[in-house]
Design a protein around this motif. Sequence first.
Motif, PDB file in Angstrom:
ATOM      1  N   GLY A   1       9.673 -22.254   6.837  1.00 41.12           N
ATOM      2  CA  GLY A   1       9.450 -20.836   7.426  1.00 41.12           C
ATOM      3  C   GLY A   1       7.913 -20.598   7.534  1.00 41.12           C
ATOM      4  O   GLY A   1       7.451 -19.556   8.752  1.00 41.12           O
ATOM      5  N   TYR A   2       7.029 -20.602   6.929  1.00 37.95           N
ATOM      6  CA  TYR A   2       5.834 -20.542   6.432  1.00 37.95           C
ATOM      7  C   TYR A   2       4.805 -20.969   7.894  1.00 37.95           C
ATOM      8  O   TYR A   2       4.175 -20.232   8.932  1.00 37.95           O
ATOM      9  CB  TYR A   2       5.492 -20.781   5.371  1.00 37.95           C
ATOM     10  N   ALA A   3       4.818 -22.013   8.154  1.00 38.89           N
ATOM     11  CA  ALA A   3       4.380 -23.243   9.500  1.00 38.89           C
ATOM     12  C   ALA A   3       5.035 -22.215  11.295  1.00 38.89           C
ATOM     13  O   ALA A   3       4.220 -22.210  12.063  1.00 38.89           O
ATOM     14  CB  ALA A   3       4.574 -24.497   9.006  1.00 38.89           C
ATOM     15  N   MET A   4       6.189 -22.061  10.601  1.00 37.31           N
ATOM     16  CA  MET A   4       7.071 -21.078  12.229  1.00 37.31           C
ATOM     17  C   MET A   4       6.019 -20.215  12.157  1.00 37.31           C
ATOM     18  O   MET A   4       5.805 -19.395  13.721  1.00 37.31           O
ATOM     19  CB  MET A   4       8.334 -20.882  11.888  1.00 37.31           C
ATOM     20  N   ALA A   5       5.985 -19.070  11.194  1.00 41.50           N
ATOM     21  CA  ALA A   5       4.961 -18.066  11.468  1.00 41.50           C
ATOM     22  C   ALA A   5       3.658 -18.307  11.714  1.00 41.50           C
ATOM     23  O   ALA A   5       2.647 -17.693  12.828  1.00 41.50           O
ATOM     24  CB  ALA A   5       4.386 -17.341   9.665  1.00 41.50           C
ATOM     25  N   ALA A   6       3.096 -19.628  11.428  1.00 42.43           N
ATOM     26  CA  ALA A   6       1.599 -19.808  11.945  1.00 42.43           C
ATOM     27  C   ALA A   6       1.829 -20.708  13.134  1.00 42.43           C
ATOM     28  O   ALA A   6       0.882 -20.160  14.490  1.00 42.43           O
ATOM     29  CB  ALA A   6       1.764 -20.869  11.395  1.00 42.43           C
ATOM     30  N   ALA A   7       3.097 -20.662  13.600  1.00 37.69           N
ATOM     31  CA  ALA A   7       3.176 -21.184  15.417  1.00 37.69           C
ATOM     32  C   ALA A   7       2.927 -20.058  15.859  1.00 37.69           C
ATOM     33  O   ALA A   7       3.115 -20.007  16.886  1.00 37.69           O
ATOM     34  CB  ALA A   7       4.891 -22.030  15.264  1.00 37.69           C
ATOM     35  N   PHE A   8       4.142 -18.894  15.242  1.00 39.06           N
ATOM     36  CA  PHE A   8       4.144 -17.941  16.075  1.00 39.06           C
ATOM     37  C   PHE A   8       3.159 -17.301  16.525  1.00 39.06           C
ATOM     38  O   PHE A   8       2.553 -16.753  17.735  1.00 39.06           O
ATOM     39  CB  PHE A   8       5.037 -16.918  15.217  1.00 39.06           C
ATOM     40  N   VAL A   9       2.017 -16.802  15.711  1.00 38.46           N
ATOM     41  CA  VAL A   9       1.165 -16.846  15.411  1.00 38.46           C
ATOM     42  C   VAL A   9      -0.404 -17.606  16.830  1.00 38.46           C
ATOM     43  O   VAL A   9      -0.746 -16.538  17.707  1.00 38.46           O
ATOM     44  CB  VAL A   9      -0.195 -16.393  14.257  1.00 38.46           C
ATOM     45  N   ILE A  10       0.196 -18.416  16.833  1.00 37.63           N
ATOM     46  CA  ILE A  10      -0.861 -19.669  17.493  1.00 37.63           C
ATOM     47  C   ILE A  10      -0.285 -19.177  18.912  1.00 37.63           C
ATOM     48  O   ILE A  10      -1.270 -19.551  20.118  1.00 37.63           O
ATOM     49  CB  ILE A  10      -0.210 -20.883  17.113  1.00 37.63           C
ATOM     50  N   PHE A  11       1.264 -18.641  19.463  1.00 37.88           N
ATOM     51  CA  PHE A  11       1.540 -18.999  20.651  1.00 37.88           C
ATOM     52  C   PHE A  11       1.082 -17.647  20.645  1.00 37.88           C
ATOM     53  O   PHE A  11       0.241 -17.282  22.190  1.00 37.88           O
ATOM     54  CB  PHE A  11       3.100 -18.475  20.062  1.00 37.88           C
ATOM     55  N   VAL A  12       1.429 -16.182  19.915  1.00 37.30           N
ATOM     56  CA  VAL A  12       0.227 -15.100  20.619  1.00 37.30           C
ATOM     57  C   VAL A  12      -0.996 -14.895  20.500  1.00 37.30           C
ATOM     58  O   VAL A  12      -1.694 -14.593  21.816  1.00 37.30           O
ATOM     59  CB  VAL A  12       0.966 -14.519  19.395  1.00 37.30           C
ATOM     60  N   LEU A  13      -1.876 -16.262  19.864  1.00 33.60           N
ATOM     61  CA  LEU A  13      -3.152 -16.007  20.467  1.00 33.60           C
ATOM     62  C   LEU A  13      -3.509 -17.050  22.052  1.00 33.60           C
ATOM     63  O   LEU A  13      -3.954 -16.312  22.297  1.00 33.60           O
ATOM     64  CB  LEU A  13      -3.847 -16.696  19.639  1.00 33.60           C
ATOM     65  N   SER A  14      -3.283 -17.951  21.695  1.00 33.56           N
ATOM     66  CA  SER A  14      -3.618 -18.964  22.574  1.00 33.56           C
ATOM     67  C   SER A  14      -2.497 -17.406  24.100  1.00 33.56           C
ATOM     68  O   SER A  14      -3.603 -17.829  24.961  1.00 33.56           O
ATOM     69  CB  SER A  14      -2.540 -20.190  23.049  1.00 33.56           C
ATOM     70  N   PHE A  15      -2.121 -16.653  24.329  1.00 37.07           N
ATOM     71  CA  PHE A  15      -1.862 -15.797  25.670  1.00 37.07           C
ATOM     72  C   PHE A  15      -2.116 -14.692  25.241  1.00 37.07           C
ATOM     73  O   PHE A  15      -3.096 -14.768  26.185  1.00 37.07           O
ATOM     74  CB  PHE A  15      -0.109 -15.657  25.719  1.00 37.07           C
ATOM     75  N   GLY A  16      -3.329 -14.543  24.251  1.00 35.48           N
ATOM     76  CA  GLY A  16      -3.968 -13.214  24.056  1.00 35.48           C
ATOM     77  C   GLY A  16      -5.394 -13.387  24.649  1.00 35.48           C
ATOM     78  O   GLY A  16      -5.780 -12.761  25.359  1.00 35.48           O
ATOM     79  N   LEU A  17      -5.636 -14.673  24.090  1.00 31.50           N
ATOM     80  CA  LEU A  17      -6.667 -15.032  24.552  1.00 31.50           C
ATOM     81  C   LEU A  17      -6.940 -15.282  26.386  1.00 31.50           C
ATOM     82  O   LEU A  17      -7.727 -14.513  26.661  1.00 31.50           O
ATOM     83  CB  LEU A  17      -7.197 -15.972  24.306  1.00 31.50           C
ATOM     84  N   ALA A  18      -6.255 -15.911  26.517  1.00 35.17           N
ATOM     85  CA  ALA A  18      -5.709 -15.985  28.550  1.00 35.17           C
ATOM     86  C   ALA A  18      -5.618 -14.596  28.974  1.00 35.17           C
ATOM     87  O   ALA A  18      -6.805 -14.677  29.792  1.00 35.17           O
ATOM     88  CB  ALA A  18      -4.730 -16.949  28.078  1.00 35.17           C
ATOM     89  N   LEU A  19      -4.603 -13.890  28.231  1.00 32.84           N
ATOM     90  CA  LEU A  19      -5.140 -12.719  29.157  1.00 32.84           C
ATOM     91  C   LEU A  19      -6.104 -12.007  28.777  1.00 32.84           C
ATOM     92  O   LEU A  19      -7.042 -11.299  30.222  1.00 32.84           O
ATOM     93  CB  LEU A  19      -3.763 -11.607  28.629  1.00 32.84           C
ATOM     94  N   LEU A  20      -7.146 -12.242  27.404  1.00 35.01           N
ATOM     95  CA  LEU A  20      -8.349 -12.106  27.481  1.00 35.01           C
ATOM     96  C   LEU A  20      -9.220 -12.044  27.827  1.00 35.01           C
ATOM     97  O   LEU A  20      -9.741 -11.569  29.336  1.00 35.01           O
ATOM     98  CB  LEU A  20      -8.805 -11.490  25.704  1.00 35.01           C
ATOM     99  N   SER A  21      -9.234 -13.518  28.113  1.00 35.79           N
ATOM    100  CA  SER A  21     -10.317 -14.335  29.448  1.00 35.79           C
ATOM    101  C   SER A  21     -10.117 -13.625  30.798  1.00 35.79           C
ATOM    102  O   SER A  21     -10.569 -13.190  31.909  1.00 35.79           O
ATOM    103  CB  SER A  21     -10.162 -15.156  29.737  1.00 35.79           C
ATOM    104  N   ASP A  22      -8.674 -13.520  31.257  1.00 34.91           N
ATOM    105  CA  ASP A  22      -8.067 -13.156  32.540  1.00 34.91           C
ATOM    106  C   ASP A  22      -8.491 -11.358  33.024  1.00 34.91           C
ATOM    107  O   ASP A  22      -8.988 -11.145  34.022  1.00 34.91           O
ATOM    108  CB  ASP A  22      -6.729 -13.801  32.274  1.00 34.91           C
ATOM    109  N   LYS A  23      -8.967 -11.044  32.041  1.00 34.12           N
ATOM    110  CA  LYS A  23      -9.154  -9.375  32.167  1.00 34.12           C
ATOM    111  C   LYS A  23     -10.696  -9.112  32.103  1.00 34.12           C
ATOM    112  O   LYS A  23     -11.611  -8.537  32.816  1.00 34.12           O
ATOM    113  CB  LYS A  23      -8.912  -8.409  30.418  1.00 34.12           C
TER     114      LYS A  23
END
Lengths: 296, 282
Positions: free
Chosen positions: A267-289
């Motif tokens: 469960g804990y690992a999945m939460a970390a996985a979700f944070v990674i998923f959000v982070l990778s999108f976040g960073l990609a969007l940020l660099s795009d912006k």
Amino acid sequence: MTSLKPKLGTRQLFIVFGLGIPLVVYCLFVVGPTLSIFLESLFRWNGLSPNKKFVGLKNYTDLFGNPMFLSAISHTVFLLLVSTAVTMGIAIFFAVTLVQSRLPERGIFRVMFFFPNVLSVVVIGIIFRYVYAPNTGILNSALEAFGIEGPIWLGDARTVLWAISGAMVWQAMGYYMLIYMAGLDDIPPSLYEAADLDGASKFRQFIHITIPMLWDIIRVTLVFYIISSLNLSFTFVRIMTDAGPNKASEVLLTFMYDQAFENGNFGYAMAAAFVIFVLSFGLALLSDKLTERKDF
Amino acid sequence: MGAHLKGRLSPGEWVVRCLLAISALVIIFPLLWTFYTSFKTNEEFLGSIWSLPKVWNWDNYIRAFEVAKIGSYFINSIFLTLMAIAFMFLMGLPAAYILSRMEFRFRKVIFAFFMSGMFISTTYTVLPIFLMLNKVKLLNNLPVLAFVYAATTLSYNIFLMAGFFRGISKDYEDAAEIDGCGYLQKIGLVIVPLSRSGLFVVVLFAFMSYWNEYVLGFTVLRDRALMTLPIGLANLMEIQQFATDWGAMFAGLVTVMIPTMLVYIFVQKYLTAGISIGGLKG
């Protein structure tokens, strides 16, 4: 018109099967797992037992209260920033020099620089362990020839992330160089000829013609580089240091992986996985912006 | 093309040339070093890391194959890679054809839905995929892993193939239709031959990514007899008893690199061209 009916039937059948099967498979192995990461992150579960307890967002509050996780975030961001900046810088520089140069051997350089990209990251990781080895390593014994005593690259918390970035740059540089070379080929030579006539220096031409003309490609590669090096960081770290020394090179993906498979804390690992998923999108969007084209 | 030397190189060009040569050395030397070190004995390796082997002997390779089972990893890798490529084409070809060359409702939506998968990575979906396969007792199964490889790379490959198919003129297909070809025949006899250079790039990229894949395979294949080359090699490195057998380790590294190196040498033109056609891989 009735004669068209059976033909219409095969057409529909073809679409339903030809597209339906891949669609189901895609949902099962890509979309489903992505959704289940979020769902499973709301439970406390060891992955095997039937004992599964709903805990809401507790895994997330635990994560952000865990200094190990926070340092894994900062290590990941460090690796991404350093390797992105260096890779992009070198790739653009070499792409421009190779495209504009009259060197007869430039084709050979192209082939050589791209080669690491086709190698397995496992192989690269192992080779770099030997490159960075303190006594038997290539790097330190080369430094020794210049009278410099090299650090214990992978065994020192101060150098380990730089050393891993080095391997990442080595692997990725040629690939991005090729993409930029393809982009440079599309810039009309007349722009440079006109600039030459106006007496603009090579450096000014680079800033005012090359970079703006390449800008869209740079933006796309930036987003892709961030996502792909986030993914590659797992294998590099796993092979080169296994997150050591003393977790000094722990990245988000190794943190996630060990929570699941070492600690049985899915469960804990999945939460970390979700944070990674959000982070990778976040960073990609940020660099795009951040790189959005203002008026050149 | 315009690589003719007009007169001598300027000093600036010599600086650039030196810079490039140094970088090329940084890229190539570790590989060259790995290659010749794989022929050195362990004593030679510890004695001097730079020197060439005194005798070029194959002992390390024999140990790598007999003790470290590199040969069986090799066979597993070939089997897994070929099967994954086959699965990928079986699903991807018709889907790419339908999405790029047929008109129907929701086509754009479905295409976009597929493409969103390019942003999802198996480095984190490996957790649910592991749990799912574990539940149905399909871990340690090469065909299943091959299928997962195909499934998780479907988005990118459909994106590439649809791009290639879109450029084919409708006339060829119409002609085939008049000759009474069905959809599968049209794909097999018209679309595939006409986009073969593009599909070649798809095969190359797929080969590279399946051959080198680590995270999923490492998680799903726990049985040593089923491990692929990268996984077996990583395993070899971890097992302490082999960590001191440098020779076998280097022989293993070279064995993994040889096929990709050969493929690279023969097809680097297509591969580098593919980068500009196919754009980026995720």
